[in-house]
Motif scaffolding. Structure first.
Motif, PDB file in Angstrom:
ATOM      1  N   ILE A  37       2.983   2.434   4.620  1.00 61.68           N
ATOM      2  CA  ILE A  37       2.091   3.505   4.163  1.00 61.68           C
ATOM      3  C   ILE A  37       2.658   4.863   4.545  1.00 61.68           C
ATOM      4  CG2 ILE A  37      -0.225   4.475   4.375  1.00 61.68           C
ATOM      5  CD1 ILE A  37      -1.220   1.702   5.091  1.00 61.68           C
ATOM      6  N   LEU A  63     -12.909  10.867   4.495  1.00 69.41           N
ATOM      7  CA  LEU A  63     -13.311  11.727   5.619  1.00 69.41           C
ATOM      8  C   LEU A  63     -12.633  13.094   5.545  1.00 69.41           C
ATOM      9  CD1 LEU A  63     -13.389   9.330   8.699  1.00 69.41           C
ATOM     10  CD2 LEU A  63     -15.295  10.573   7.684  1.00 69.41           C
ATOM     11  N   ILE A  66      -9.095   1.376  -5.757  1.00 68.85           N
ATOM     12  CA  ILE A  66     -10.113   0.735  -4.911  1.00 68.85           C
ATOM     13  C   ILE A  66     -11.503   0.881  -5.527  1.00 68.85           C
ATOM     14  CG2 ILE A  66     -11.109   0.628  -2.625  1.00 68.85           C
ATOM     15  CD1 ILE A  66      -8.600   1.586  -1.474  1.00 68.85           C
ATOM     16  N   PHE A  99      -9.276   8.956   4.029  1.00 66.04           N
ATOM     17  CA  PHE A  99      -9.034   9.946   2.981  1.00 66.04           C
ATOM     18  C   PHE A  99     -10.366  10.600   2.577  1.00 66.04           C
ATOM     19  CE2 PHE A  99      -8.549  11.080  -1.572  1.00 66.04           C
ATOM     20  CZ  PHE A  99      -7.469  11.940  -1.469  1.00 66.04           C
ATOM     21  N   VAL A 105     -16.355   2.216   0.336  1.00 67.18           N
ATOM     22  CA  VAL A 105     -15.512   1.434   1.246  1.00 67.18           C
ATOM     23  C   VAL A 105     -16.370   0.588   2.177  1.00 67.18           C
ATOM     24  CG1 VAL A 105     -13.620   1.491   2.879  1.00 67.18           C
ATOM     25  CG2 VAL A 105     -13.950   3.377   1.345  1.00 67.18           C
ATOM     26  N   LEU A 106     -17.436   1.194   2.693  1.00 69.07           N
ATOM     27  CA  LEU A 106     -18.207   0.481   3.710  1.00 69.07           C
ATOM     28  C   LEU A 106     -19.055  -0.626   3.102  1.00 69.07           C
ATOM     29  CD1 LEU A 106     -19.309   3.389   6.069  1.00 69.07           C
ATOM     30  CD2 LEU A 106     -17.555   1.672   6.444  1.00 69.07           C
ATOM     31  N   VAL A 123      -7.232   3.489   4.812  1.00 66.21           N
ATOM     32  CA  VAL A 123      -6.652   4.652   4.136  1.00 66.21           C
ATOM     33  C   VAL A 123      -7.710   5.339   3.278  1.00 66.21           C
ATOM     34  CG1 VAL A 123      -5.072   5.323   2.289  1.00 66.21           C
ATOM     35  CG2 VAL A 123      -4.250   3.913   4.147  1.00 66.21           C
ATOM     36  N   LEU A 124      -8.438   4.559   2.509  1.00 62.89           N
ATOM     37  CA  LEU A 124      -9.423   5.155   1.606  1.00 62.89           C
ATOM     38  C   LEU A 124     -10.540   5.839   2.400  1.00 62.89           C
ATOM     39  CD1 LEU A 124     -10.230   5.588  -1.313  1.00 62.89           C
ATOM     40  CD2 LEU A 124     -11.734   3.642  -1.095  1.00 62.89           C
ATOM     41  N   ALA A 125     -11.037   5.154   3.449  1.00 64.81           N
ATOM     42  CA  ALA A 125     -12.149   5.727   4.212  1.00 64.81           C
ATOM     43  C   ALA A 125     -11.730   7.013   4.907  1.00 64.81           C
ATOM     44  CB  ALA A 125     -12.655   4.718   5.232  1.00 64.81           C
ATOM     45  N   HIS A 170      -5.482  -2.289   5.955  1.00 65.68           N
ATOM     46  CA  HIS A 170      -5.114  -0.878   6.023  1.00 65.68           C
ATOM     47  C   HIS A 170      -5.559  -0.099   4.798  1.00 65.68           C
ATOM     48  CE1 HIS A 170      -3.139  -1.562   9.687  1.00 65.68           C
ATOM     49  NE2 HIS A 170      -2.133  -2.242   9.207  1.00 65.68           N
ATOM     50  N   LEU A 171      -5.655  -0.806   3.663  1.00 61.45           N
ATOM     51  CA  LEU A 171      -6.027  -0.130   2.427  1.00 61.45           C
ATOM     52  C   LEU A 171      -7.418   0.496   2.549  1.00 61.45           C
ATOM     53  CD1 LEU A 171      -5.093   0.424  -0.373  1.00 61.45           C
ATOM     54  CD2 LEU A 171      -6.032  -1.737  -1.109  1.00 61.45           C
ATOM     55  N   ASP A 172      -8.372  -0.272   3.097  1.00 65.34           N
ATOM     56  CA  ASP A 172      -9.721   0.257   3.287  1.00 65.34           C
ATOM     57  C   ASP A 172      -9.712   1.429   4.270  1.00 65.34           C
ATOM     58  OD1 ASP A 172     -10.701  -1.538   1.545  1.00 65.34           O
ATOM     59  OD2 ASP A 172     -11.717  -2.814   2.998  1.00 65.34           O
ATOM     60  N   VAL A 191     -18.509   5.622  11.264  1.00 65.41           N
ATOM     61  CA  VAL A 191     -17.716   5.048  10.174  1.00 65.41           C
ATOM     62  C   VAL A 191     -16.634   4.084  10.649  1.00 65.41           C
ATOM     63  CG1 VAL A 191     -16.205   5.596   8.241  1.00 65.41           C
ATOM     64  CG2 VAL A 191     -18.089   7.129   8.805  1.00 65.41           C
ATOM     65  N   ARG A 194     -17.433  -3.564  -1.159  1.00 65.60           N
ATOM     66  CA  ARG A 194     -16.070  -4.093  -1.158  1.00 65.60           C
ATOM     67  C   ARG A 194     -15.829  -4.835  -2.469  1.00 65.60           C
ATOM     68  NH1 ARG A 194     -15.174  -6.852   4.515  1.00 65.60           N
ATOM     69  NH2 ARG A 194     -13.053  -6.877   3.771  1.00 65.60           N
ATOM     70  N   ARG A 209     -16.445   0.242  11.888  1.00 66.96           N
ATOM     71  CA  ARG A 209     -16.648  -0.828  10.918  1.00 66.96           C
ATOM     72  C   ARG A 209     -15.364  -1.234  10.225  1.00 66.96           C
ATOM     73  NH1 ARG A 209     -22.377   0.092   9.961  1.00 66.96           N
ATOM     74  NH2 ARG A 209     -22.749   2.110  10.903  1.00 66.96           N
ATOM     75  N   LEU A 210     -14.309  -0.460  10.438  1.00 66.53           N
ATOM     76  CA  LEU A 210     -13.083  -0.676   9.663  1.00 66.53           C
ATOM     77  C   LEU A 210     -11.953  -1.324  10.447  1.00 66.53           C
ATOM     78  CD1 LEU A 210     -13.009   2.770   7.866  1.00 66.53           C
ATOM     79  CD2 LEU A 210     -13.590   0.583   6.847  1.00 66.53           C
ATOM     80  N   VAL A 270       0.847  -1.184   0.000  1.00 70.45           N
ATOM     81  CA  VAL A 270       0.000   0.000   0.000  1.00 70.45           C
ATOM     82  C   VAL A 270       0.886   1.238   0.000  1.00 70.45           C
ATOM     83  CG1 VAL A 270      -1.888   1.191   1.127  1.00 70.45           C
ATOM     84  CG2 VAL A 270      -1.728  -1.282   1.270  1.00 70.45           C
ATOM     85  N   LEU A 296     -16.878   6.990   0.915  1.00 66.58           N
ATOM     86  CA  LEU A 296     -17.131   6.306   2.195  1.00 66.58           C
ATOM     87  C   LEU A 296     -18.096   5.150   1.989  1.00 66.58           C
ATOM     88  CD1 LEU A 296     -17.540   8.993   4.993  1.00 66.58           C
ATOM     89  CD2 LEU A 296     -15.909   7.126   4.877  1.00 66.58           C
ATOM     90  N   PHE A 349      -3.672   3.944  16.777  1.00 65.12           N
ATOM     91  CA  PHE A 349      -3.103   2.805  16.060  1.00 65.12           C
ATOM     92  C   PHE A 349      -2.767   1.662  17.007  1.00 65.12           C
ATOM     93  CE2 PHE A 349       0.003   0.087  14.183  1.00 65.12           C
ATOM     94  CZ  PHE A 349      -0.651  -0.213  13.009  1.00 65.12           C
ATOM     95  N   ARG A 398     -10.851  -4.467   8.980  1.00 60.76           N
ATOM     96  CA  ARG A 398     -10.460  -4.434   7.564  1.00 60.76           C
ATOM     97  C   ARG A 398      -8.960  -4.236   7.425  1.00 60.76           C
ATOM     98  NH1 ARG A 398     -14.420  -2.297   4.157  1.00 60.76           N
ATOM     99  NH2 ARG A 398     -16.504  -2.832   4.883  1.00 60.76           N
ATOM    100  N   VAL A 425       1.513  -0.786   8.143  1.00 60.65           N
ATOM    101  CA  VAL A 425       1.193   0.619   8.300  1.00 60.65           C
ATOM    102  C   VAL A 425       2.440   1.490   8.230  1.00 60.65           C
ATOM    103  CG1 VAL A 425       1.292   0.746  10.788  1.00 60.65           C
ATOM    104  CG2 VAL A 425      -0.379   2.098   9.566  1.00 60.65           C
ATOM    105  N   ILE A 438      -5.225   3.142  11.003  1.00 58.94           N
ATOM    106  CA  ILE A 438      -4.450   4.275  10.506  1.00 58.94           C
ATOM    107  C   ILE A 438      -5.428   5.367  10.112  1.00 58.94           C
ATOM    108  CG2 ILE A 438      -4.211   3.051   8.287  1.00 58.94           C
ATOM    109  CD1 ILE A 438      -1.731   4.835   7.854  1.00 58.94           C
TER     110      ILE A 438
END
Lengths: 326, 304
Positions: free
Chosen positions: A129, B103, A265, B101, A308-309, B97-99, B93-95, B84, A312, B87-88, A57, A305, B31, B91, A126, B37
């Motif tokens: 990243i 936000l 994604i 981001f 992602v939620l 990061v996107l979520a 880390h990729l999800d 939000v 998938r 729920r993550l 990532v 959002l 973390f 999951r 992480v 993250i």
């Protein structure tokens, strides 16, 4: 043919037909939009090699996008101002020839990606990243504070660079050039993922220990994927600079790294055409939402959002009904 | 260059470092406990600054502004966690990061929509607007106060985590979340509290920096990335590491900007020394991070 292959062909054909129809009906703006989607899709496909297939990532691929852009900008502005690129140790002139610019962009991105990847891959998860993000910021701040190439103001390319005798200023011609390169890179990525290297990369993602016991060092495989991915993104950067006829540190900003991840994604991680679908959707959303409201990033954020939620596997996952990737 | 000037720069570095610590502490806590993250941490910093500026404009009282910043950032943090982020946690880390981001886009654009694109200003409170004289050095009292607040928060966090019941739960949550859930602790509530705590620290940082910089959309992003560097240097999940990393980064960055152009001027002409020096200085903390990473890939205080 699987549903995904059919979808991929439909998307590639649709992109081409939209640009063709827009060109024939005299809507250059739409052709440019399709070109933008093509180039960003190309960048996403490059990132996907590291992110999707390799599970790396990277939040710093804007660095390679920007380096590609600056390669185009610096070479072209040197040629347009009739100044040598450098005078020591050999005198090198600038150029406006696209193939030379592409080659320079790809090599420059790869050369920068090599140390960044070698250092970042000492860690994983992480850490990776955050570290790729930090290295990209380093390149970004360098571009801002180094005055030789425009600093914060960026560089303008007055006339689009040249490819043989083609009229690159025509939106349709430039779309075709970008589209051909997209197909080329897509083919190369498909070949790479189906080769021995691609299998090793998939195993490095799924089970590095097993790969090690097979006598292959996961680090080498990952680093190769990282550098190859950066090179593809660098090529996209050079095209993007030519599309806008402008390069600035914005191309290096972490926001762009985030957007590249969004393309991947949104379309579907580890799917060959996923990033192209993601990029096309993103460009479409940007232009449509932008027409509705000045604050278009607010609905865009909410849509992301929700993806992602609840969606998938991205768009391809929705269409093919399968979450798992590659 | 005099010693006085150098001490002033060291103090500036310390002040910057304590700000970074307030940001990094929340990041590393979230973390460490939840494995999340959070790119949107900078948005909570921005929320704190806007809340403080608004409250200060309405009441004229800086303490009330600080309280508003803490409350607004904690509330925004808790809301985001409940709607939000919870729920993550499971999951990859990729999800995440996107979520987060996404936000950032929501927070930045939402703030621009509410407050407009023009920066707000926050005044230094009257009681802290003077300067302190330390020998030949006169230093702004407000910046000194920030350093003191930062040290107090670090101490408070240390006591909270090592001496209180909540701290035991947080540490247990880091080690084994199933186990503490089995012991009858409401893990979802614990996570919300930890997230709100981290958010409040970010909000406090935003409010404190308000009088020094302008309060505007996007102000959280550079700080967020610096805080990431701090967390990587210190070791992810370690509050002590965040403190050491923050001071190290704060002082390196500040002194680099001050000393590099001067040092380079002794080997080249003034103009190019200033140019090259400032370009190098802006990259210095990333170089520091790379060096530390080669030496210790998990950071200074990170678990191996």
């Amino acid at each position: 043919m699987s549903r995904e292959t059919i979808l991929n062909l439909v998307v590639l054909a649709a992109l081409f037909l939209v640009a063709l129809a827009a060109s024939l009906s005299g809507q250059p703006y739409l052709v440019t939009l399709a070109t933008k989607a093509t180039i960003l899709g190309l960048a996403g496909i490059g990132l996907n090699l590291a992110l999707g297939y390799g599970g790396l990532v990277s939040f710093g691929h804007a660095a390679f996008f920007g380096i590609g852009g600056y390669a185009a900008g610096i070479l072209a502005s040197a040629a347009q101002n009739y100044e040598p690129l450098m005078t020591w140790p050999v005198e090198l002139p600038g150029t406006t020839s696209m193939p030379i610019i592409w080659l320079t962009a790809v090599i420059a991105a790869g050369l920068v990606a090599l140390p960044i990847g070698a250092l970042s891959l000492r860690t994983g998860g992480v850490h990776f990243i955050m570290i790729t993000l930090a290295f990209a910021q380093m390149v970004y701040y360098f571009a801002i504070s180094w005055p030789a190439y425009g600093g914060e103001d960026g560089l303008s390319i007055y006339v689009r660079n040249t490819l043989g005798t083609l009229d690159t200023m025509s939106p349709w011609t430039f779309f075709l050039i970008s589209y051909a390169l997209l197909l080329l890179v897509l083919g190369l990525v498909l070949m790479a993922t189906r080769s021995r290297f691609g299998l090793a990369l998939a195993m490095a993602r799924q089970n590095p220990l097993r790969l090690t016991s097979m006598g292959v060092r996961p680090f080498n495989v990952r680093l190769t994927a990282f550098v190859l991915s950066a090179m593809a993104v660098g090529l996209a950067g050079a095209l993007y600079a030519d599309l806008n006829r402008f390069v600035s540190p914005t191309m290096l900003s972490w926001h762009l790294s985030g957007e590249l991840i969004v393309f991947v994604i949104l379309g579907g991680v580890g799917r060959p055409c996923g990033p192209l679908i993601g990029a096309a959707l993103y460009v479409l959303l940007e232009s449509e939402l932008g027409r509705l409201t000045e604050y278009w990033q607010l609905p865009l954020g909410i849509i992301l959002l929700l993806v992602v939620l609840f969606a998938r596997g991205g768009v391809i996952g929705l269409v093919t009904g399968r979450r798992s990737h590659a | 260059m005099t010693a006085t000037l150098l001490i002033e720069q060291v103090l500036n570095g310390l002040q910057f470092g304590t700000m970074l610590f307030l940001m990094a502490a929340g990041l590393t806590l979230v973390f460490g406990v939840m494995g999340l993250i959070n790119l949107a941490h900078g948005s909570l910093y921005m929320v704190g600054a806007f809340a403080a500026a608004t409250a200060a404009a309405a009441t004229g009282n800086f303490l009330l502004a600080l309280a508003a910043a803490l409350a607004a950032a904690a509330a925004a943090g808790a809301l985001v966690e409940i709607v939000v982020l919870r729920r993550l946690y499971s999951r990859d880390h990729l999800d995440q990061v996107l979520a987060t981001f996404a936000l950032i886009l929501v927070f930045s654009e939402g703030t621009r929509w509410l407050f407009g694109s023009f920066p707000l200003y926050l005044d230094v409170p009257k009681a802290l607007s003077g300067t302190v004289h330390l020998g030949t050095l006169s230093y702004p009292l407000y910046r000194l106060a920030i350093i003191i607040v930062g040290i107090a928060v670090a101490l408070g966090l240390y006591l909270l985590i090592n001496r209180t019941r909540l701290g035991v739960q947080i540490r247990a949550g880091e080690a084994d979340r199933e186990m503490i859930a089995a012991l009858g602790i409401d893990i979802a509530r614990l996570y919300t509290i930890v997230f709100a705590l981290g958010a409040a620290l970010a909000g406090l940082a935003g409010a404190l920096i308000g009088p020094i910089q302008s309060v505007q959309v996007g102000m959280g992003e550079p700080v967020l990335i610096m805080a990431f560097v701090v967390v990587v240097i210190g070791g992810i999940g370690s509050i002590k590491g965040a403190l050491v990393g923050a001071i190290l980064v704060g002082i390196t960055d500040t002194l680099g900007r001050f000393l590099l152009p001067i040092a380079l001027a002794s080997v080249m002409d003034q103009a190019s020394a200033t140019t090259i020096g400032s370009a190098l200085a802006s990259m210095l903390i990333y170089i520091l991070m790379a060096v530390i990473l080669v030496w210790r890939p998990t950071g200074l205080m990170g678990a191996a």
